[in-house]
Design a protein around this motif. Structure first.
Motif, PDB file in Angstrom:
ATOM      1  N   VAL A 104       0.847  -1.202   0.000  1.00  0.00           N
ATOM      2  CA  VAL A 104       0.000   0.000   0.000  1.00  0.00           C
ATOM      3  C   VAL A 104       0.882   1.252   0.000  1.00  0.00           C
ATOM      4  O   VAL A 104       0.597   2.226  -0.693  1.00  0.00           O
ATOM      5  CB  VAL A 104      -0.964  -0.003   1.210  1.00  0.00           C
ATOM      6  N   GLY A 105       2.001   1.205   0.740  1.00  0.00           N
ATOM      7  CA  GLY A 105       2.931   2.340   0.760  1.00  0.00           C
ATOM      8  C   GLY A 105       3.485   2.620  -0.627  1.00  0.00           C
ATOM      9  O   GLY A 105       3.550   3.770  -1.066  1.00  0.00           O
ATOM     10  N   CYS A 106       3.874   1.538  -1.351  1.00  0.00           N
ATOM     11  CA  CYS A 106       4.377   1.707  -2.723  1.00  0.00           C
ATOM     12  C   CYS A 106       3.290   2.243  -3.648  1.00  0.00           C
ATOM     13  O   CYS A 106       3.558   3.075  -4.517  1.00  0.00           O
ATOM     14  CB  CYS A 106       4.902   0.368  -3.267  1.00  0.00           C
ATOM     15  N   THR A 107       2.049   1.770  -3.459  1.00  0.00           N
ATOM     16  CA  THR A 107       0.939   2.228  -4.303  1.00  0.00           C
ATOM     17  C   THR A 107       0.686   3.714  -4.094  1.00  0.00           C
ATOM     18  O   THR A 107       0.519   4.474  -5.052  1.00  0.00           O
ATOM     19  CB  THR A 107      -0.350   1.428  -3.984  1.00  0.00           C
ATOM     20  N   VAL A 108       0.687   4.140  -2.819  1.00  0.00           N
ATOM     21  CA  VAL A 108       0.444   5.552  -2.500  1.00  0.00           C
ATOM     22  C   VAL A 108       1.599   6.410  -3.025  1.00  0.00           C
ATOM     23  O   VAL A 108       1.383   7.428  -3.691  1.00  0.00           O
ATOM     24  CB  VAL A 108       0.275   5.748  -0.968  1.00  0.00           C
ATOM     25  N   PHE A 109       2.838   5.971  -2.753  1.00  0.00           N
ATOM     26  CA  PHE A 109       3.967   6.797  -3.166  1.00  0.00           C
ATOM     27  C   PHE A 109       4.122   6.806  -4.681  1.00  0.00           C
ATOM     28  O   PHE A 109       4.565   7.802  -5.264  1.00  0.00           O
ATOM     29  CB  PHE A 109       5.273   6.317  -2.507  1.00  0.00           C
ATOM     30  N   ALA A 110       3.714   5.693  -5.345  1.00  0.00           N
ATOM     31  CA  ALA A 110       3.772   5.645  -6.816  1.00  0.00           C
ATOM     32  C   ALA A 110       2.908   6.734  -7.433  1.00  0.00           C
ATOM     33  O   ALA A 110       3.182   7.197  -8.538  1.00  0.00           O
ATOM     34  CB  ALA A 110       3.309   4.275  -7.308  1.00  0.00           C
ATOM     35  N   SER A 115       8.949   7.160 -10.463  1.00  0.00           N
ATOM     36  CA  SER A 115      10.145   6.317 -10.531  1.00  0.00           C
ATOM     37  C   SER A 115      10.019   5.112  -9.621  1.00  0.00           C
ATOM     38  O   SER A 115       9.654   5.230  -8.449  1.00  0.00           O
ATOM     39  CB  SER A 115      11.370   7.144 -10.134  1.00  0.00           C
ATOM     40  N   SER A 116      10.356   3.946 -10.160  1.00  0.00           N
ATOM     41  CA  SER A 116      10.346   2.705  -9.391  1.00  0.00           C
ATOM     42  C   SER A 116      11.409   2.741  -8.292  1.00  0.00           C
ATOM     43  O   SER A 116      11.169   2.346  -7.156  1.00  0.00           O
ATOM     44  CB  SER A 116      10.608   1.543 -10.355  1.00  0.00           C
ATOM     45  N   ALA A 117      12.600   3.242  -8.629  1.00  0.00           N
ATOM     46  CA  ALA A 117      13.712   3.273  -7.660  1.00  0.00           C
ATOM     47  C   ALA A 117      13.404   4.214  -6.498  1.00  0.00           C
ATOM     48  O   ALA A 117      13.680   3.900  -5.333  1.00  0.00           O
ATOM     49  CB  ALA A 117      14.999   3.697  -8.353  1.00  0.00           C
ATOM     50  N   ALA A 118      12.812   5.387  -6.808  1.00  0.00           N
ATOM     51  CA  ALA A 118      12.459   6.344  -5.744  1.00  0.00           C
ATOM     52  C   ALA A 118      11.399   5.747  -4.827  1.00  0.00           C
ATOM     53  O   ALA A 118      11.452   5.897  -3.604  1.00  0.00           O
ATOM     54  CB  ALA A 118      11.949   7.647  -6.358  1.00  0.00           C
ATOM     55  N   THR A 119      10.425   5.033  -5.429  1.00  0.00           N
ATOM     56  CA  THR A 119       9.372   4.385  -4.638  1.00  0.00           C
ATOM     57  C   THR A 119       9.986   3.341  -3.712  1.00  0.00           C
ATOM     58  O   THR A 119       9.680   3.288  -2.515  1.00  0.00           O
ATOM     59  CB  THR A 119       8.329   3.729  -5.575  1.00  0.00           C
ATOM     60  N   LEU A 120      10.862   2.508  -4.261  1.00  0.00           N
ATOM     61  CA  LEU A 120      11.503   1.439  -3.483  1.00  0.00           C
ATOM     62  C   LEU A 120      12.309   2.027  -2.321  1.00  0.00           C
ATOM     63  O   LEU A 120      12.212   1.578  -1.178  1.00  0.00           O
ATOM     64  CB  LEU A 120      12.416   0.617  -4.392  1.00  0.00           C
ATOM     65  N   THR A 121      13.118   3.047  -2.603  1.00  0.00           N
ATOM     66  CA  THR A 121      13.995   3.611  -1.578  1.00  0.00           C
ATOM     67  C   THR A 121      13.186   4.282  -0.473  1.00  0.00           C
ATOM     68  O   THR A 121      13.449   4.084   0.717  1.00  0.00           O
ATOM     69  CB  THR A 121      14.956   4.654  -2.203  1.00  0.00           C
ATOM     70  N   GLY A 147       8.945  -6.110  -5.528  1.00  0.00           N
ATOM     71  CA  GLY A 147       7.899  -6.245  -6.548  1.00  0.00           C
ATOM     72  C   GLY A 147       6.950  -5.059  -6.573  1.00  0.00           C
ATOM     73  O   GLY A 147       6.655  -4.504  -7.631  1.00  0.00           O
ATOM     74  N   ALA A 148       6.482  -4.644  -5.372  1.00  0.00           N
ATOM     75  CA  ALA A 148       5.462  -3.579  -5.311  1.00  0.00           C
ATOM     76  C   ALA A 148       6.030  -2.223  -5.739  1.00  0.00           C
ATOM     77  O   ALA A 148       5.291  -1.374  -6.232  1.00  0.00           O
ATOM     78  CB  ALA A 148       4.888  -3.478  -3.901  1.00  0.00           C
ATOM     79  N   ALA A 149       7.344  -2.032  -5.588  1.00  0.00           N
ATOM     80  CA  ALA A 149       7.948  -0.756  -6.005  1.00  0.00           C
ATOM     81  C   ALA A 149       7.806  -0.538  -7.506  1.00  0.00           C
ATOM     82  O   ALA A 149       7.823   0.607  -7.974  1.00  0.00           O
ATOM     83  CB  ALA A 149       9.418  -0.713  -5.612  1.00  0.00           C
TER      84      ALA A 149
END
Length: 437
Positions: A104-110, A115-121, A147-149
């Motif tokens: 959910v955090g990755c979904t919100v931040f996406a 950027s996938s890398a910014a989301t992951l970090t 995966g979710a990032a």
């Protein structure tokens, strides 16, 4: 046979240049230069200058650095800590518990970072220490986050969709809306996997969470309000027709700066770091796009894209078979190239095939993004794997194995898109009919 020899020549030049450490954008220009020298009598320098200038001065590209900058601003604020505080009370009672905060955090931040890398970090900084403290299985923490990032590539604003839209001259706003429903469905599939694993996983033994009352959950949710407000401003302004993708990106940057200032985390240092980070990423992508534009023109002179399209048309593949061929092709390509490079490098060849097969280009954009998401977590060049390795110091093989279930879920998502194309086309089609569409 002639097409095959041209392909071998181009691939040889490309991999020679990439193998010697030349930047991707310059490598693409090198291949294009070889193609122009061998297959046309036109002066290469003039064509190269004109093409690179045209590709670099596109107004649509303005959205790219703005969305990157918005993500960089938020990445350097206290947003990630606040997100965990806001999400965890709601996630804890679900089957799978706080591992859902990764997804959910990755979904919100996406929705505020393309950027996938910014989301992951960003999400990783918030969730990895907290989940380890609570004794969740390490493989699940790493696998779900890696995966979710990748949702950062699909849920708008997506850098890959901007690049795809610019490359094939499609509406960025429509592509953004096409990505919303598939992005949410993919996030739900990830959460379903976590719920199932929590019931049957032998190593699942997290510490129990203290129960919070409903009023306490609501109180904690205030930490989520700023980012949700920013998402509504960015996406809402586009949907209601008040702003184009580029103008919405500008709103996002202003909103991000106000959010950071309100948190008290906007210092001169964070401001300059965010600006320099956005400049570096934007310059890299712009160089790749300029190289790809020159390569597309060069390939046009060789007749290769049309020749390959005719060859595949001669195989008389059904639409489904063509998509399966492209699925395998992009998975293999994704093992060696990052997502944006894969898109710009292949569109000159793939676009004629897609148009001839009568496949909707907006829908195909989402298909491409799902497949490119897989490339982020496939070794040896899976970009998210490198980022995760830097954050956790695990072996690359361990991280790749942890991400395999997410990879397989994305493969299932490709078939879901093929069976239910309306997932990607419904919102953009309704957007066309809306007054601001």
């Amino acid at each position: 046979m002639e097409n095959l020899s041209v392909i071998i020549l181009f691939l040889f030049v490309l991999f020679t240049l990439l193998g010697t450490g030349v930047w991707v954008g310059l490598a693409l220009m090198g291949v294009a230069w070889v193609g122009m020298e061998l297959f046309t009598t036109r002066p290469v320098g003039d064509v190269m200058i004109t093409t690179i200038w045209s590709a670099s001065s596109s107004w649509t590209l303005t959205a790219l650095p703005m969305f990157i900058w918005m993500g960089e601003i938020l990445y350097r604020t206290r947003l990630s800590e606040d997100m965990f505080k806001g999400l965890s009370p709601w996630m804890a009672p679900l089957p799978g518990g706080l591992v859902h905060t990764n997804i959910v955090g990755c979904t919100v931040f996406a929705a505020v970072s393309g950027s996938s890398a910014a989301t992951l970090t960003t999400v990783g900084k918030m969730s990895i220490p907290e989940l380890r403290k609570r004794n969740y299985p390490e493989r699940m923490i790493i696998g779900t986050l890696t995966g979710a990032a990748t949702l950062g590539l699909m849920i708008p604003p997506s850098l890959t969709l901007i690049v795809y839209g610019v490359t094939i001259n499609e509406s960025i706003t429509k592509l953004f809306f096409a990505g919303i429903l598939p992005g949410l469905v993919l996030a739900t599939m990830f959460m379903g996997y976590v719920a199932i694993y929590s019931k049957f996983g032998k190593d699942w033994n997290p510490n129990s969470e203290s129960k919070l009352s409903f009023s306490e959950k609501i109180k904690n949710s205030r930490f989520l309000l700023p980012v949700i407000l920013l998402i509504m401003v960015v996406i809402g302004s586009m949907y209601l027709g008040y702003a184009t993708a580029t103008e919405a990106a500008a709103f996002g940057v202003i909103g991000g700066l106000l959010l950071a200032a309100g948190q008290g985390s906007l210092t001169w240092k964070t401001f300059t770091e965010s600006l320099m980070g956005a400049t570096r990423t934007s310059a890299m992508i712009a160089l790749i796009l300029a190289g790809a534009a020159f390569l597309s023109l060069s390939m046009g002179f060789t007749g290769l894209p049309r020749g390959l399209a005719d060859l595949i048309a001669g195989w008389e593949l059904t639409r489904f078979e063509l998509l399966m061929v492209l699925l395998v092709f992009y998975i293999i390509l994704g093992c060696f190239l990052d997502g944006i490079s894969s898109v710009v490098l292949t569109m000159a060849v793939v676009e004629p095939m897609i148009r001839d097969a009568g496949i909707d280009l907006i829908w195909f954009g989402i298909f491409i993004v799902v497949v490119v998401e897989m490339a982020q977590i496939t070794p040896p060049i899976g970009f998210n794997l490198f980022v995760m390795q830097g954050m956790t110091n695990h072996e690359m093989s361990y991280i790749a194995r942890a991400a395999i279930p997410m990879f397989l879920i994305m493969v299932v998502m490709v078939f879901v898109l093929i069976w239910f194309p309306e997932l990607a086309t419904w919102l953009p089609e309704n957007l066309r009919q809306s007054p601001g569409g």
